[in-house]
Design an enzyme around this catalytic site. Structure first.
Site, PDB file in Angstrom:
ATOM      1  N   GLY A  76       0.822  -1.201   0.000  1.00 48.76           N
ATOM      2  CA  GLY A  76       0.000   0.000   0.000  1.00 48.76           C
ATOM      3  C   GLY A  76       0.855   1.249   0.000  1.00 48.76           C
ATOM      4  CG  MET A 125       2.572  12.396   4.031  1.00 50.98           C
ATOM      5  SD  MET A 125       2.040  14.069   3.559  1.00 50.98           S
ATOM      6  CE  MET A 125       0.304  14.001   4.010  1.00 50.98           C
ATOM      7  CE  LYS A 160      -1.167   2.297  11.610  1.00 50.61           C
ATOM      8  NZ  LYS A 160      -2.655   2.519  11.548  1.00 50.61           N
ATOM      9  CG  ASP A 179      -8.600  -2.049  20.201  1.00 46.82           C
ATOM     10  OD1 ASP A 179      -8.065  -0.953  20.466  1.00 46.82           O
ATOM     11  OD2 ASP A 179      -8.789  -2.929  21.059  1.00 46.82           O
TER      12      ASP A 179
END
Length: 625
Positions: free
Chosen positions: A351, A355, A370, A404
């Site tokens: 994907g 930013m 992440k 979540d």
């Protein structure tokens, strides 16, 4: 791996007078206080449901998320006070524990294990011990000998004096009497609108489904072992309560849940029968708020639930019933197990990279990692703001449309499992979050989230039918978020994902805002042709101003997408729709957003402003990514 929130440390001590037994008892007392308050919140939810206090239930759900960390801080502070001045010598953070200190903490863990004999929540008490220990000990001292990396107390067959589930026998007492007693045994202190009619409808729908799934011929009859088993406590969330159970017939398990709602006249009615594993999995989804449920022996409830949707990890089940810290413990154990039984490398997630966050995954692992970028290329956006947004989502009603996340600090991963390309990228994007050694990469702060197919990739390879269904759900997700007082901000398709069950879920939270903070406006007519052709707006634009008609310019470029969007959601381009929705939210309206499709309702589906056509997912396999 350590729970996020351990922001300070207390120097490790080896007390002379305050021995391991006393320390172990103090930690267990701290946990028992936490779990008593946790159960009390579920008991309060029952009376709030009976009185139809929906705002009270939502506020209780938000408050309960803080209970665990608050009790850990209380326990660690009390323990630090008790141990102050009893250490043999102060240990600097960069020095190892003395032999006496190591012996002390190992002995404390041993005493703690002994105290858990006969305990109803041993697995959760072990996690609490870990959390307190991580506050007492600086991370330099993290030692698996002091922590419960693996469970020390078995939870199989644990139950309380009040059994975790009740059984009913339709062959001996009749189906309708069994169902009537099943509902009545929950003892709700509110009148039913028409329970006999609801029971007949429930029985008809249940038998119709059973006839479809039972083998043909003689096997379609109810067998002598047929019984209805239901968990002893109701599951409360938002405006609904749920009876969760299973039908046993010829040893086969048939899961079900019965939804209870209030009518406008404040009576209770049986609203829906959910009767497949996917139905139940959706009900307990990671995209929804945690349930409030009174469990004396949570392991017994989780084992029961696991039999209803076996594909869902127990880590997610513990989280769904509000024990998110226990969910994190199990998730970490599952993760270590996966690492030891796989060989593929971590690499950038498919994907478009954002930013604000850099995202990586492992092909064989169904989650993504992440990290917040060191340099965020968005005005007014910084790390603290991003963290606040993710915490807002944790506490908010996610209405089945926001994923979540599990938040961790100090996650150590094998260096050899990182692809050279990913490692080079992380050194550029998040150098402040990395600690490197010869063997390990330590991530100082990371969010872990269920992996989904990015919606933009899905749409690129979808058939016409699948694309239309996905766009219908995409718009529906935006409507439901707005009804829950969430304006997504950045609504690009890359910020939404497709789940295994074909639901569209939002997962980029850095620009979310409360609907009540926004000002939805129409673009005023241009005063002249030069103004209309100018690259600058001819009208004033405030920080919270939104012009919905502009959505078309960045959402509807592809002809197929444009046609599907305008067919189902043209009103989302009109400021009036957003103004009306904002007004309803500001008035305190709690809308009806059902976690099940209209086909599961016992009555004909009622029209809904936010769920046109119901919550029917598209078929996720009908595409090519």
């Amino acid at each position: 791996m350590r729970d996020e929130g351990d922001l300070r440390h207390i120097e490790p001590v080896a007390p002379r007078a305050y021995g391991p037994e006393a320390v172990a008892r103090m930690i267990l007392a701290g946990f028992d206080r936490h779990y008593a308050l946790f159960r009390y919140s579920a008991q309060r939810a029952k009376s709030l449901f009976e009185s139809a206090d929906w705002h009270g239930i939502q506020e209780l759900s938000r408050e309960r998320i803080e209970y665990y960390d608050t009790r850990v801080r209380e326990c660690a502070a009390a323990l630090a006070q008790a141990l102050r001045g009893t250490a043999s010598a102060r240990t600097a953070p960069d020095l190892a524990l003395t032999e006496a200190q190591v012996d002390f903490w190992q002995a404390t863990k041993t005493r703690y294990i002994a105290l858990l004999a006969g305990h109803r929540q041993p697995e959760c008490a072990e996690t609490f011990f870990n959390s307190v220990s991580c506050r007492i000990l600086h991370r330099s001292y993290f030692n698996n000998d002091f922590l419960f990396v693996r469970p020390a107390v078995a939870t199989e067959y644990i139950d309380g004096p009040r059994p975790s589930y009740r059984s009913y026998y339709p062959l001996t007492e009749g189906l309708l009497p069994s169902l009537t007693r099943m509902v009545a045994d929950f003892g709700l202190a509110a009148p039913y609108e028409d329970l006999p009619t609801d029971i007949r409808r429930l029985g008809r729908m249940g038998m119709r489904h059973l006839r479809q799934v039972l083998p043909r011929g003689r096997g379609r009859r109810l067998a002598p072992d047929c019984q209805i088993q239901v968990l002893s406590s109701l599951f409360f969330r938002n405006k609904g309560a749920y009876i969760v159970g299973r039908v046993i017939n010829q040893t086969a398990i048939h899961p079900f849940a019965v939804a209870l709602l209030h009518t406008p006249s404040n009576h209770i009615q049986l609203d829906a029968l959910l009767h497949t594993s996917d139905d139940l999995s959706t009900l307990f989804s990671f995209t929804r708020a945690y349930f409030l449920v009174d469990m004396e022996a949570p392991a017994a409830y989780v084992d029961f639930l696991s039999s209803l949707f076996p594909r869902k990890p127990k880590a997610e089940i513990y989280t769904a019933v509000g024990l998110q810290k226990q969910g994190k413990t199990l998730f970490y154990r599952d993760f270590l197990h996966h690492l030891s039984h796989s060989s593929d490398a971590f690499d950038a997630a498919p994907g478009i990279q954002g930013m604000v966050m850099t995202v990586f995954t492992q092909p064989s692992y169904p989650y993504v990692f992440k990290l917040i970028r060191d340099h965020i290329a968005k005005d007014g956006m910084d790390e603290a703001t991003v963290r606040r947004k993710y915490q807002l989502v944790k506490k908010h009603d996610r209405v089945g449309r926001m994923a979540d996340t599990w938040e961790y600090s100090q996650v150590a991963l094998p260096r050899a499992r990182f692809s050279p390309r990913l490692l080079a990228s992380l050194r550029v994007d998040v150098p402040s979050l990395l600690e490197e050694s010869a063997d390990l990469i330590v991530l100082k702060h990371v969010y872990i989230e269920r992996r989904m197919t990015p919606l933009n990739l899905f749409l690129a390879g979808a058939s016409d039918a699948a694309l239309e269904s996905a766009i219908r759900q995409y718009g529906q997700a935006i409507r439901e978020l707005a009804a829950a007082n969430i304006f997504p901000g950045d609504m690009l398709y890359k910020n939404f994902g497709v789940t295994r069950l074909g639901r569209i879920v939002f997962y980029d939270y850095d620009e979310i805002q409360p609907m009540t903070d926004m000002r939805f406006r129409r673009i005023p007519p241009a005063p002249n042709e030069e103004a209309e052709l100018s690259s600058e707006p001819w009208y004033p634009v405030g920080a919270h101003d939104v012009f919905p008609e502009e959505f078309a310019s960045f959402l509807l470029g592809a002809p197929r997408v444009r046609a599907a969007f305008l067919k189902h959601h043209a009103d989302l381009l009109d400021a009036q729709w957003w103004q009306d929705c904002r007004q309803r939210v500001a008035q305190g309206r709690v809308e009806d957003i059902y976690p099940y499709p209209p086909a599961r309702r016992l009555r004909s589906a009622r029209p809904s402003r936010f769920v046109p056509g119901g919550d029917t997912p598209f078929v996720p396999g009908d595409h090519h990514v």
